[in-house]
Design a protein around this motif. Structure first.
Motif, PDB file in Angstrom:
ATOM      1  N   SER A  35      49.728  67.643  26.975  1.00  0.00           N
ATOM      2  CA  SER A  35      50.883  67.479  26.093  1.00  0.00           C
ATOM      3  C   SER A  35      50.972  66.037  25.607  1.00  0.00           C
ATOM      4  N   SER A  36      51.737  65.831  24.557  1.00  0.00           N
ATOM      5  CA  SER A  36      51.898  64.471  24.025  1.00  0.00           C
ATOM      6  C   SER A  36      52.579  63.568  25.046  1.00  0.00           C
ATOM      7  N   ASP A  37      53.529  64.125  25.830  1.00  0.00           N
ATOM      8  CA  ASP A  37      54.206  63.322  26.853  1.00  0.00           C
ATOM      9  C   ASP A  37      53.254  62.931  27.980  1.00  0.00           C
ATOM     10  N   GLU A  38      52.422  63.880  28.416  1.00  0.00           N
ATOM     11  CA  GLU A  38      51.450  63.563  29.462  1.00  0.00           C
ATOM     12  C   GLU A  38      50.494  62.474  29.009  1.00  0.00           C
ATOM     13  N   SER A  72      48.622  66.420  19.854  1.00  0.00           N
ATOM     14  CA  SER A  72      49.223  65.777  21.032  1.00  0.00           C
ATOM     15  C   SER A  72      48.981  64.275  21.031  1.00  0.00           C
ATOM     16  N   HIS A  75      51.020  62.579  18.125  1.00  0.00           N
ATOM     17  CA  HIS A  75      52.451  62.615  18.425  1.00  0.00           C
ATOM     18  C   HIS A  75      52.800  61.650  19.556  1.00  0.00           C
TER      19      HIS A  75
END
Length: 257
Positions: A35-38, A72, A75
């Protein structure tokens, strides 16, 4: 300071440059489901370890051959760094005249390597990249990308032997002492290492003949470059970070003054 990313099928290599100096570089597995957050937190942790602040990063440059992961990654940099990455592709200045039948088919990593090789070594040059696939790229003395060769990578070939045969084991890629193996593992290692040495030297010689230029330099990069170059008769230089250097050069070509 800029961040450069070489997104390959197996690994993502991330580098941080201060001007022309590479401060550090890191590798991670290419996880298409990340994910983009990871990813954003992963990069932040790397930079924090090096005492690099987010505010120190002025640009991000990416070359990718893995389209599914790009949303991902892009972002992540927009969210955590407030930066829109420069993605190598159509519309980006490279200084390379692509002579492929369809220029859009040439992987961005191969173009980035060509930019670096022409800048560092000058043409004519052949780049052999030992990645997931083994690729050969021919660049003329006029900075023309003439074309190249794409082969299965060494690890893919070794895995195929294991997967498609009933009795052959999965092996470590290592150079045996002799070409004639005395057991199954040594025989497979010989085929992988010495077989690829022969493949590289034969293809490079044929490419040089077709290029019809003098003093063609041969530069190897990628994970298996040193292993194969240790036996090759045609590889002149090893540059494991040529893609990162190419991304830095492309940034210099495209940055807004």
């Amino acid at each position: 300071m800029i961040l450069v990313l070489d997104v390959g099928n197996t690994n993502i290599t991330l580098g941080a440059y201060e001007g022309k100096k590479l401060i550090n570089y890191w590798r991670m597995n290419t996880d298409r489901g990340i994910s983009s957050d990871e990813f954003g937190m992963f990069v932040l942790d790397l930079l924090r370890y090096e005492n690099i602040k987010v505010s120190d990063i002025e640009a991000v440059v990416i070359a990718s051959v893995v389209p599914p992961i790009m949303y991902s990654l892009e972002h992540a940099f927009k969210k955590y760094f407030k930066l829109k990455p420069i993605v190598v592709g159509p519309g980006i200045k490279t200084g390379i005249n692509i002579k492929y039948d369809n220029p859009k088919e040439v992987g961005s990593d191969r173009i980035v390597n060509a930019v670096a090789a022409c800048t560092i070594y000058g043409g004519p040059v052949i780049i052999v990249d030992f990645g997931t696939a083994t690729t050969f790229c021919a660049i003329s003395s006029k900075n023309e990308y003439l074309g190249g060769v794409i082969c299965p990578g060494i690890k893919i070939a070794a895995e195929a032997l294991f997967q498609k045969t009933a009795k052959l084991p999965r092996i470590e890629i290592a150079k045996p002492d002799t070409v004639i193996g005395k057991n199954t593992v040594a025989s497979m290692q010989s085929g992988m290492v010495y077989g690829y040495v022969g493949k590289v030297d034969y293809i490079v010689r044929r490419m040089k003949k077709e290029m019809n230029e003098n003093n063609v330099k041969v530069v190897a990069t990628g994970g298996m470059a040193r292993l194969i170059a240790s036996e090759s008769e045609t590889i002149d230089e090893i540059n494991g970070l040529i893609t990162l250097e190419g991304l830095r050069i492309i940034y210099e070509m495209n940055k807004q003054n």
